[in-house]
Write a protein that holds these residues in place. Structure first.
Motif, PDB file in Angstrom:
ATOM      1  N   GLU A  61       0.868  -1.174   0.000  1.00  0.00           N
ATOM      2  CA  GLU A  61       0.000   0.000   0.000  1.00  0.00           C
ATOM      3  C   GLU A  61       0.898   1.214   0.000  1.00  0.00           C
ATOM      4  OE1 GLU A  61      -3.692  -1.694   2.719  1.00  0.00           O
ATOM      5  OE2 GLU A  61      -2.713   0.175   3.280  1.00  0.00           O
ATOM      6  N   LEU A  62       0.676   2.079  -0.981  1.00  0.00           N
ATOM      7  CA  LEU A  62       1.499   3.276  -1.079  1.00  0.00           C
ATOM      8  C   LEU A  62       0.616   4.490  -0.813  1.00  0.00           C
ATOM      9  CD1 LEU A  62       4.382   4.225  -1.784  1.00  0.00           C
ATOM     10  CD2 LEU A  62       3.648   4.376  -4.175  1.00  0.00           C
ATOM     11  N   GLY A  63       0.959   5.222   0.233  1.00  0.00           N
ATOM     12  CA  GLY A  63       0.153   6.366   0.629  1.00  0.00           C
ATOM     13  C   GLY A  63       0.361   7.553  -0.300  1.00  0.00           C
ATOM     14  N   MET A  64      -0.747   8.121  -0.763  1.00  0.00           N
ATOM     15  CA  MET A  64      -0.688   9.355  -1.551  1.00  0.00           C
ATOM     16  C   MET A  64      -0.828  10.495  -0.537  1.00  0.00           C
ATOM     17  SD  MET A  64      -3.396   8.350  -4.575  1.00  0.00           S
ATOM     18  CE  MET A  64      -4.604   7.538  -3.519  1.00  0.00           C
ATOM     19  N   PRO A  65       0.227  11.286  -0.333  1.00  0.00           N
ATOM     20  CA  PRO A  65       0.169  12.291   0.737  1.00  0.00           C
ATOM     21  C   PRO A  65      -0.956  13.298   0.531  1.00  0.00           C
ATOM     22  CG  PRO A  65       2.392  12.107  -0.173  1.00  0.00           C
ATOM     23  CD  PRO A  65       1.503  11.304  -1.055  1.00  0.00           C
ATOM     24  N   PHE A  66      -1.567  13.676   1.651  1.00  0.00           N
ATOM     25  CA  PHE A  66      -2.608  14.708   1.633  1.00  0.00           C
ATOM     26  C   PHE A  66      -2.404  15.614   2.848  1.00  0.00           C
ATOM     27  CE2 PHE A  66      -7.265  15.883   2.444  1.00  0.00           C
ATOM     28  CZ  PHE A  66      -7.264  16.886   1.479  1.00  0.00           C
ATOM     29  N   SER A  67      -2.660  16.879   2.634  1.00  0.00           N
ATOM     30  CA  SER A  67      -2.437  17.872   3.701  1.00  0.00           C
ATOM     31  C   SER A  67      -3.326  17.643   4.915  1.00  0.00           C
ATOM     32  CB  SER A  67      -2.674  19.278   3.150  1.00  0.00           C
ATOM     33  OG  SER A  67      -3.961  19.351   2.533  1.00  0.00           O
ATOM     34  N   ASP A  68      -4.508  17.062   4.722  1.00  0.00           N
ATOM     35  CA  ASP A  68      -5.470  16.926   5.819  1.00  0.00           C
ATOM     36  C   ASP A  68      -6.010  15.503   5.954  1.00  0.00           C
ATOM     37  OD1 ASP A  68      -6.317  19.915   6.830  1.00  0.00           O
ATOM     38  OD2 ASP A  68      -5.580  19.877   4.775  1.00  0.00           O
ATOM     39  N   PRO A  69      -5.132  14.573   6.358  1.00  0.00           N
ATOM     40  CA  PRO A  69      -5.552  13.160   6.426  1.00  0.00           C
ATOM     41  C   PRO A  69      -6.377  12.873   7.677  1.00  0.00           C
ATOM     42  CG  PRO A  69      -3.253  13.365   7.076  1.00  0.00           C
ATOM     43  CD  PRO A  69      -3.734  14.751   6.767  1.00  0.00           C
ATOM     44  N   MET A  70      -7.676  13.159   7.596  1.00  0.00           N
ATOM     45  CA  MET A  70      -8.549  13.141   8.774  1.00  0.00           C
ATOM     46  C   MET A  70      -8.667  11.790   9.457  1.00  0.00           C
ATOM     47  SD  MET A  70     -11.008  15.340   6.586  1.00  0.00           S
ATOM     48  CE  MET A  70     -12.190  14.022   6.601  1.00  0.00           C
ATOM     49  N   ALA A  71      -8.525  10.705   8.693  1.00  0.00           N
ATOM     50  CA  ALA A  71      -8.737   9.391   9.297  1.00  0.00           C
ATOM     51  C   ALA A  71      -7.438   8.772   9.790  1.00  0.00           C
ATOM     52  CB  ALA A  71      -9.423   8.458   8.307  1.00  0.00           C
ATOM     53  N   ASP A  72      -6.338   9.504   9.662  1.00  0.00           N
ATOM     54  CA  ASP A  72      -5.046   8.960  10.080  1.00  0.00           C
ATOM     55  C   ASP A  72      -4.566   9.583  11.379  1.00  0.00           C
ATOM     56  OD1 ASP A  72      -4.004   7.030   8.050  1.00  0.00           O
ATOM     57  OD2 ASP A  72      -4.569   8.690   6.729  1.00  0.00           O
ATOM     58  N   GLY A  73      -3.726   8.844  12.061  1.00  0.00           N
ATOM     59  CA  GLY A  73      -3.147   9.320  13.311  1.00  0.00           C
ATOM     60  C   GLY A  73      -1.921  10.182  13.066  1.00  0.00           C
ATOM     61  N   PRO A  74      -1.290  10.620  14.154  1.00  0.00           N
ATOM     62  CA  PRO A  74      -0.150  11.531  14.066  1.00  0.00           C
ATOM     63  C   PRO A  74       0.995  10.984  13.220  1.00  0.00           C
ATOM     64  CG  PRO A  74      -0.841  11.221  16.361  1.00  0.00           C
ATOM     65  CD  PRO A  74      -1.651  10.288  15.541  1.00  0.00           C
ATOM     66  N   ALA A  75       1.260   9.666  13.290  1.00  0.00           N
ATOM     67  CA  ALA A  75       2.414   9.110  12.567  1.00  0.00           C
ATOM     68  C   ALA A  75       2.238   9.232  11.058  1.00  0.00           C
ATOM     69  CB  ALA A  75       2.612   7.642  12.951  1.00  0.00           C
ATOM     70  N   VAL A  76       1.081   8.816  10.560  1.00  0.00           N
ATOM     71  CA  VAL A  76       0.850   8.875   9.108  1.00  0.00           C
ATOM     72  C   VAL A  76       0.682  10.324   8.648  1.00  0.00           C
ATOM     73  CG1 VAL A  76      -0.707   8.190   7.239  1.00  0.00           C
ATOM     74  CG2 VAL A  76      -0.093   6.540   8.999  1.00  0.00           C
ATOM     75  N   GLN A  77       0.058  11.146   9.491  1.00  0.00           N
ATOM     76  CA  GLN A  77      -0.070  12.557   9.135  1.00  0.00           C
ATOM     77  C   GLN A  77       1.309  13.204   9.008  1.00  0.00           C
ATOM     78  OE1 GLN A  77      -2.104  15.209  11.928  1.00  0.00           O
ATOM     79  NE2 GLN A  77      -2.593  16.596  10.269  1.00  0.00           N
ATOM     80  N   ALA A  78       2.178  12.905   9.955  1.00  0.00           N
ATOM     81  CA  ALA A  78       3.536  13.472   9.908  1.00  0.00           C
ATOM     82  C   ALA A  78       4.258  13.008   8.645  1.00  0.00           C
ATOM     83  CB  ALA A  78       4.309  13.075  11.154  1.00  0.00           C
ATOM     84  N   ALA A  79       4.074  11.729   8.279  1.00  0.00           N
ATOM     85  CA  ALA A  79       4.711  11.200   7.068  1.00  0.00           C
ATOM     86  C   ALA A  79       4.210  11.941   5.831  1.00  0.00           C
ATOM     87  CB  ALA A  79       4.414   9.707   6.934  1.00  0.00           C
ATOM     88  N   SER A  80       2.894  12.191   5.797  1.00  0.00           N
ATOM     89  CA  SER A  80       2.285  12.926   4.692  1.00  0.00           C
ATOM     90  C   SER A  80       2.904  14.318   4.569  1.00  0.00           C
ATOM     91  CB  SER A  80       0.791  13.091   4.977  1.00  0.00           C
ATOM     92  OG  SER A  80       0.027  12.454   3.992  1.00  0.00           O
ATOM     93  N   LEU A  81       3.011  14.985   5.709  1.00  0.00           N
ATOM     94  CA  LEU A  81       3.529  16.358   5.686  1.00  0.00           C
ATOM     95  C   LEU A  81       5.011  16.381   5.309  1.00  0.00           C
ATOM     96  CD1 LEU A  81       1.618  17.911   8.748  1.00  0.00           C
ATOM     97  CD2 LEU A  81       1.049  18.029   6.312  1.00  0.00           C
ATOM     98  N   ARG A  82       5.776  15.361   5.778  1.00  0.00           N
ATOM     99  CA  ARG A  82       7.193  15.275   5.393  1.00  0.00           C
ATOM    100  C   ARG A  82       7.310  15.139   3.873  1.00  0.00           C
ATOM    101  NH1 ARG A  82       7.816  11.649   9.955  1.00  0.00           N
ATOM    102  NH2 ARG A  82       7.581   9.854   8.565  1.00  0.00           N
TER     103      ARG A  82
END
Lengths: 288, 402
Positions: A61-82
């Protein structure tokens, strides 16, 4: 007709169907790994992606980063923002899959994320480019069956799998709605909550998988909150696959310099985790 | 295209044209459907409306006055300017119309824990207030940037017994607070009710919040009939998410003679890129459960909004406004931080009313428009909040040390 015969399978077998058939033949569950595209930078992320199959990932599963990942926790959100900070875009994510496919023709790749970047890219163009890149399926968290005409139906038409999440709140009355246009596998979210927080009791997982199996022939992958090879093994005993995500992106986070750059050995550290998890999953049904 | 009615939306999918909908994770979907069912029942239950009317009268202090702003009218030299005095409601803004409706619904649903998001803190205070009234635990998510600039409201919420949870992700403003509240809801679906503060989010929230706020326009209709014997000519309201504006506009949407203007926050100016004007400077996208005009980049990533007014500092807008823009029924304009500061001071001096920075944006449009209109033109502006909470921000902006 059960939901399992719907979808991309009708256009001939896709990589996901072939992979789960092989796992069944081997008598074991699969390991589904989630990493975020472009995290922490394009080159390191590509290195991780390329190494996943050999490390033991059965489905990616490859995450497509999004600025506002509402259903994800801090770890995945941080990865998105990085990833976004390092310049990741949807176009680059598709290019990353294309590059991966040059070295691996068999491991299924599922893109996971939120609808807005796809909507802005344009659905027909996105599906076209995703197919050409070698993407096998999509998980789009904020598109419930009520909005199937947006992306799910066009995805099926394009011959890709649209994989949906079922949760503990999806009761027996709603399950058929959720399963109707789902193909490839069904992703059971084992806890009420966001990614990477708590994990479910294994007997609850077993019960949930049994409930899903009464409604569908599709493989059931279980995720949210799996952190150790032991937990992965517990899930692998009762489900068709275990999904691990947050702990992998946390491994990325732990291997960054103070300036947020990848330290040498970051990719190897992530892949080492995958190897350990894969060992847990593969040994699950042999162990007592 | 001319429609028979502008008041029929949303459709059965919760959409206003292409806008609105229910773009949420599966975990939330059964909850959203439950809220929709419960609201439909409540809406058709006279007992629900009777209970709300009691609280409106004796607790909120409704109806709020419709005040003829004589000195403002004289100063501008054109249209007759009326203020709808929503800032006189208990807690000092229109927000309590909505929180009262939603808490009564939450009680009917048997929910025992309340969560809310807040920008300026007005909605948080209004939510904390009704939670105190009904003895329910309340958690308010608030961005840390907003906490810093809205200290009085943070303290108010704590006095009311609410827990204020700071949100550090993103820009630490309203959108991030909403993300965090949605995450809480996903994790606590069984006992928790989420009181969304504006006419946005997944269906049925935009419709429900609009209905609860429509008391504003309904009262204006009656009050202006008494004062002038006719309908207004122009309605003006500020727009962040747009709940005060839709509440004023909705009862008049089918009155062809009534012009309506929504005023978005232009921050440092539309060209600066630092603003919160979703319609003037954004395009349709999907965020927080609905499709609507959003500030976003070419890759569909949501941009941070900017406004001196924390209540308008949101990169989206309620979906019904997006549709009213698309069909041309309502005109959407914008006002900058600087213009809002001027109107804020003008209103304070001329009328003895310190408005919140949010309606100060609406007042900017009044000062632009009224002078060009004839003296018998009736212009109603929604004074949706009082400015006590903003005096520190304004002092800072005009270079005064308190």
């Amino acid at each position: 007709m059960s939901a399992g015969t719907n979808g991309a399978a009708m256009n001939g077998e896709g990589r996901l169907e072939r992979r789960f058939a092989r796992l069944r033949a081997e008598g074991r569950a699969g390991l589904v790994t989630f990493v975020t595209a472009g995290d922490p930078d394009p080159a390191t992320a590509a290195k991780i992606l390329a190494g996943l199959p050999d490390a033991g990932a059965d489905v990616i599963e490859l995450g497509m980063p999004f600025s506002d990942p509402m259903a994800d926790g801090p770890a995945v959100q941080a990865a998105s923002l990085r990833a976004l900070k390092a310049g990741q875009t949807l176009k680059k994510t598709l290019a990353m899959v294309k590059a991966f496919r040059r070295g691996d023709a068999d491991t299924p790749v599922v893109l996971m994320g939120y609808y807005n970047p796809i909507y802005i890219y344009g659905v027909p163009r996105f599906l076209d480019d995703a197919k050409k890149a070698g993407v096998d399926g999509l998980i789009v968290v904020d598109l419930p069956p009520e909005h199937d005409d947006e992306l799910c139906l066009p995805t099926m038409k394009a011959g890709l799998n649209f994989i949906r999440l079922a949760t503990p709140t999806t009761d027996d009355r709603r399950l058929p709605t959720v399963l109707r246009n789902t193909s490839g596998f069904i992703y059971y979210v084992s806890i009420l909550g966001i990614t990477g927080t708590r994990s479910a009791a294994s007997d609850a997982v077993a019960k949930a998988v049994a409930r899903l199996k009464r409604h569908t022939d599709l493989p059931v992958a279980v995720g949210f909150g799996i952190k150790t090879p032991k937990q992965a093994a517990e899930v692998a005993r009762v489900a068709d696959a275990a999904v691990v995500g947050s702990m992998l992106v946390q491994t990325v986070a732990r291997n960054l310099s103070r300036q947020g750059r990848a330290r040498p050995g970051l990719a190897a550290a992530v892949l080492k985790r995958v190897t350990a998890l894969a060992r847990g999953v593969r040994g699950a049904r042999k162990a007592t | 295209m001319t429609l028979n009615t502008y008041r029929a939306g949303p459709d059965e999918r919760g959409q206003f044209g292409i806008h609105g909908g229910r773009f949420v994770a599966e975990t939330l979907m059964p909850l959203i459907l439950e809220v929709e069912r419960a609201y439909k029942q409540a809406k058709n239950d006279p007992a629900f409306h009777a209970e709300m009317a009691e609280y409106h009268k004796h607790y909120v202090g409704r109806p709020s006055p419709l005040y003829f702003a004589g000195r403002m009218t004289e100063h501008l030299g054109g249209a007759k300017v009326y203020f709808k005095r929503e800032e006189l409601n208990h807690t000092g803004a229109h927000k309590i119309n909505n929180t009262m409706g939603q808490i009564l619904l939450a009680r009917r649903m048997g929910k025992t824990r309340i969560i809310a998001e807040t920008g300026a803190g007005q909605h948080g205070v209004a939510a904390a207030t009704v939670c105190a009234l009904f003895n329910l635990p309340c958690v308010v998510y608030m961005g840390e940037t907003d906490i810093a600039r809205q200290q009085p409201n943070v303290f108010r919420m704590k006095l009311l017994g609410a827990e204020v949870r700071p949100v550090t992700a993103g820009s630490g403003t309203l959108k991030d607070a909403m993300n965090e509240a949605l995450r809480d809801w996903v994790a606590n679906v069984e006992d928790t009710y989420y009181i969304i503060g504006t006419a946005a989010g997944p269906h049925p929230y935009p419709e429900m919040v609009r209905d609860f706020q429509s008391i504003i326009g309904a009262e204006v209709r009656t009050q202006l009939q008494e004062a002038e014997g006719r309908l207004p000519d122009t309605l003006v309201a500020c727009i962040g998410g747009g709940s005060n504006a839709i509440g004023l506009f909705h009862p008049f949407l089918d009155e062809r003679g009534v012009a309506m203007v929504g005023v978005e926050a232009a921050g440092h100016g539309l060209k600066s890129g630092k603003h919160a004007a979703s319609i003037s400077g954004g395009r349709p996208g999907v965020l927080h459960g609905n499709r609507t005009y959003l500030l976003q980049d070419a890759d569909g990533q949501i941009k941070e909004a900017h406004s001196i007014s924390a209540g308008l500092d949101y990169p989206g807008i309620g979906p019904e406004h997006s549709w009213l823009h698309d069909v041309g029924r309502v005109e959407y304009v914008s006002a900058t931080d600087r213009e809002a500061l001027e109107a804020f001071q003008l209103c304070s001096k001329l009328e003895g009313i310190i408005p919140a920075l949010e309606p100060a944006h609406a007042l900017v449009e009044v000062t632009r428009r009224a002078p060009k209109l004839p003296k018998d033109h009736l212009l109603v502006v929604n004074l949706c909040g009082r400015g006590d909470k903003d005096i520190f921000t304004v002092a800072d902006a005009v270079g005064v040390k308190l």
